[in-house]
Design an enzyme around this catalytic site. Structure first.
Site, PDB file in Angstrom:
ATOM      1  CG  ASP A   1      12.258  78.202   0.105  1.00  0.00           C
ATOM      2  OD1 ASP A   1      11.192  77.651  -0.217  1.00  0.00           O
ATOM      3  OD2 ASP A   1      13.063  77.716   0.932  1.00  0.00           O
TER       4      ASP A   1
ATOM      5  CD  GLU B   1       7.519  79.132   1.886  1.00  0.00           C
ATOM      6  OE1 GLU B   1       8.739  79.250   2.138  1.00  0.00           O
ATOM      7  OE2 GLU B   1       6.932  78.051   1.938  1.00  0.00           O
TER       8      GLU B   1
HETATM    9  C1  NOJ Z   1       9.600  76.027   1.466  1.00  0.00           C
HETATM   10  C2  NOJ Z   1       9.284  75.340   0.169  1.00  0.00           C
HETATM   11  O1  NOJ Z   1       8.083  75.843  -0.339  1.00  0.00           O
HETATM   12  C3  NOJ Z   1       9.241  73.871   0.465  1.00  0.00           C
HETATM   13  O2  NOJ Z   1       8.747  73.137  -0.610  1.00  0.00           O
HETATM   14  C4  NOJ Z   1      10.622  73.428   0.831  1.00  0.00           C
HETATM   15  O3  NOJ Z   1      10.614  72.070   1.169  1.00  0.00           O
HETATM   16  C5  NOJ Z   1      11.150  74.238   2.000  1.00  0.00           C
HETATM   17  N1  NOJ Z   1      10.917  75.640   1.854  1.00  0.00           N
HETATM   18  C6  NOJ Z   1      12.632  74.059   2.157  1.00  0.00           C
HETATM   19  O4  NOJ Z   1      13.309  74.758   1.158  1.00  0.00           O
END
Ligand code: NOJ
Ligand code: MG
Length: 557
Positions: A202, A270
């Site tokens: 993430d 991501e």
């Molecule tokens: C990316 C995640 O996909 C999102 O949903 C989240 O709010 C943020 N990172 C913080 O962890």
């Protein structure tokens, strides 16, 4: 991870993202849970899915709905417990379904014991987070949270400022402290020991902060308000080089585990960056598939150029043994049906499933689910709440997180409760899995046909032949020598249009084309197996055709 000697499972997989709060509620509290997912596992066999990515189910105060983790090695009671999770793994593995966990290295919850101890300056946790000295009335610098407003919060306990790339309840971990890395590696090992099949890293761009803590320059973006993240250019808080080496350390742990066990984990990351920068994650951090988010920017104004540029841009960096992937929506982006219009859904699924590489779908997109409307008062997402009653519509992610629409019964079959955590979309009576199972040319059945089609060998490697395009028509071919080839023609534009036959690849001209699959308005025009003349082929917006030759070799050398 990439292996020298055997084909990794994820290269042939169709992946599916479950947002657990919204998938299926088993205990009637209006929030989805692990036993709900277990109940629905046969659905994935029916769809032809091989891997599920589950957004976080760790213990969490749910300030960012699970992305604020207070225990990295436990399940939140809302979703069940560790036993339930083990049952899920077992039940999934029995069906040859892999489970990918979300891994959140950038931050924890402020309720995590590390943070609570850090607050009290209890060693070794004192420097587990990013703390700055200063005056209570003077913020350390101009840095902004991704979710809007300052990224600094003052704590009286320490008489210091704390940095958070997201909300105050998500303090950033401090990777200047080597112990943090070691502790996070232990969390990875815990889940691998339990038997998960991979991780989605993430928010990796936010992992490291420049230690000079200088103000960031203005972006000059005329649409951004001063409290919004886009207002600044994030040269000190995003995309810093140390990210790559830090992530590589995680990848090493995973590789060691694979060597010991012979298992094959999938690592995805991501990062909303250009394809070129994505490749740095691949090269420097050993990520299997940095997410290709190019198609998450599609919108209603797109003609074919949006699609063709993004596809080409991504395929151009797919040299050597890099493996392509395709994503059009997720829990952070508006639903694809809502963004481009439902009539394009089948054509977009044709792209995702028939272009080379691994597609990942967001739950409900297979039936064309649409965003719900959420008022400012109803908004739960901190990103929406932070930005106030006028701007929240631009940022709140609640609209794309509504409950899965299983059938036309009470609450779309999602829950027995009368209220779900977010409202069910009002169209659930006509748009749901059960109805679409019965309708021959439903989005769901076209999705399944495409999943079946991609099992042909020509779809298994990276070959891609670009066909002619117009403002409306996009075409491409897939062919692996010695195998049946395929030619795909889609209208992704806004006008009816004729296939530009004068540019049709010469090599293919002698090979009569037979319709094997069609979408949109063409279902009334064609039959499967029918031979067609490409000369006067006309497609309406959203129409698509998959053709295959009578002969095995549609693309002769
Ligand atoms: C990316 C995640 O996909 C999102 O949903 C989240 O709010 C943020 N990172 C913080 O962890
Ligand atoms: Mg529940």
């Amino acid at each position: 991870m990439q292996s020298c000697c055997r084909r990794e499972w994820w290269k042939d997989a169709v992946l599916y993202q479950i947002y657990p709060r919204s998938f299926k509620d088993s205990d009637g509290d209006g929030i989805g849970d692990i036993n709900g997912i277990i109940e629905k596992l046969d659905y994935f066999t029916f769809l032809g899915i091989q891997g599920l990515w589950l957004s976080p189910m760790y213990k969490s105060p749910m300030k960012d709905f699970g992305y604020d983790i207070s225990n990295l090695t436990d399940i939140d009671p809302l979703f069940g417990n560790l036993e339930d999770f083990k049952n899920l793994l077992e039940a999934a593995h029995k069906r040859d379904l892999k489970i990918i966990m979300d891994f959140v290295p950038n931050h924890t919850s402020d309720q995590h014991p590390w943070f609570q101890k850090s607050l009290k300056r209890e060693d070794p946790y004192t420097d587990y987070y990013v703390w700055r000295d200063g005056d209570k009335d003077k913020i350390p610098n101009n840095w902004l949270s991704v979710f809007g407003r300052t990224s600094w919060t003052w704590y009286d306990e320490r008489k210091q400022w704390n940095y958070h790339a997201f909300i105050p309840e998500q303090p950033d971990l401090n990777y200047e402290n080597p112990r943090v890395l070691e502790d996070m590696k232990k969390a990875l090992a815990f889940w691998m020991d339990l038997g998960v099949d991979g991780f989605r890293y993430d928010a990796v761009v936010n992992l490291i902060e420049d230690q000079r803590f200088l103000d960031e320059p203005l972006s000059g973006d005329p649409n951004a308000k001063p409290i919004e993240h886009e207002y600044l250019r994030h040269i000190y808080t995003e995309d810093l080089p140390k990210i790559f080496t830090t992530l590589k350390e995680f990848s090493e742990v995973i590789k060691d585990f694979e060597t010991k066990t012979g298992r094959d984990n999938l690592i995805v990351s991501e990062a909303y960056v250009t394809p070129k920068v994505s490749m740095e994650y691949y090269e420097l951090s050993d990520i299997d598939m940095p997410y290709n988010f190019g198609l998450t920017y599609l919108n209603k104004t797109c003609d074919v150029s949006c699609y063709s540029e993004k596809i080409k841009e991504w395929m151009d960096v797919m040299s050597r043994n890099r493996w392509p992937n395709w994503v059009v929506s997720n829990h952070d982006r508006a639903r694809i049906s809502t963004r481009v219009g439902e009539q394009y859904i089948d054509a977009i699924h044709s792209l995702m499933l028939l272009l080379p590489g691994t597609p990942q779908f967001y739950y409900g997109d297979e039936i064309g689910m649409e965003n719900i409307n959420v008022t400012f008062e109803e908004t739960q997402d901190p990103w929406g709440k932070n930005l106030g009653p006028v701007r929240y519509v631009l940022y709140s992610r609640d609209p794309n997180r509504s409950p899965m629409q299983w059938d036309a019964s009470h609450m779309a079959g999602f829950t027995t409760a009368n209220i779900s955590w977010l409202p069910v979309h009002p169209d659930y009576k006509t748009r749901n899995v059960e109805v679409q199972k019965i309708r021959k040319f439903s989005h769901l059945n076209i999705f399944r046909a495409l999943v079946w089609l991609r099992k042909y060998p020509s779809f298994r490697d990276k070959n891609l032949f670009y066909g002619p395009i117009t403002d409306n028509i996009y075409s491409f071919g897939r062919y692996m020598p010695g195998n049946r080839g395929f030619y795909i023609i889609l209208n992704l534009g806004h006008q009816p249009d004729t296939y530009p036959y004068d540019q049709h690849p010469k090599k293919m001209q002698d090979h009569a084309s037979n319709v094997i699959l069609f979408t949109g308005s063409l279902q009334d025009t064609y039959k499967v197996g029918q031979e067609i003349d490409l000369k006067d082929l006309r497609l309406n917006p959203g129409d698509g055709l998959v053709l295959t030759g009578k002969y095995n070799n549609l693309f002769p050398n």
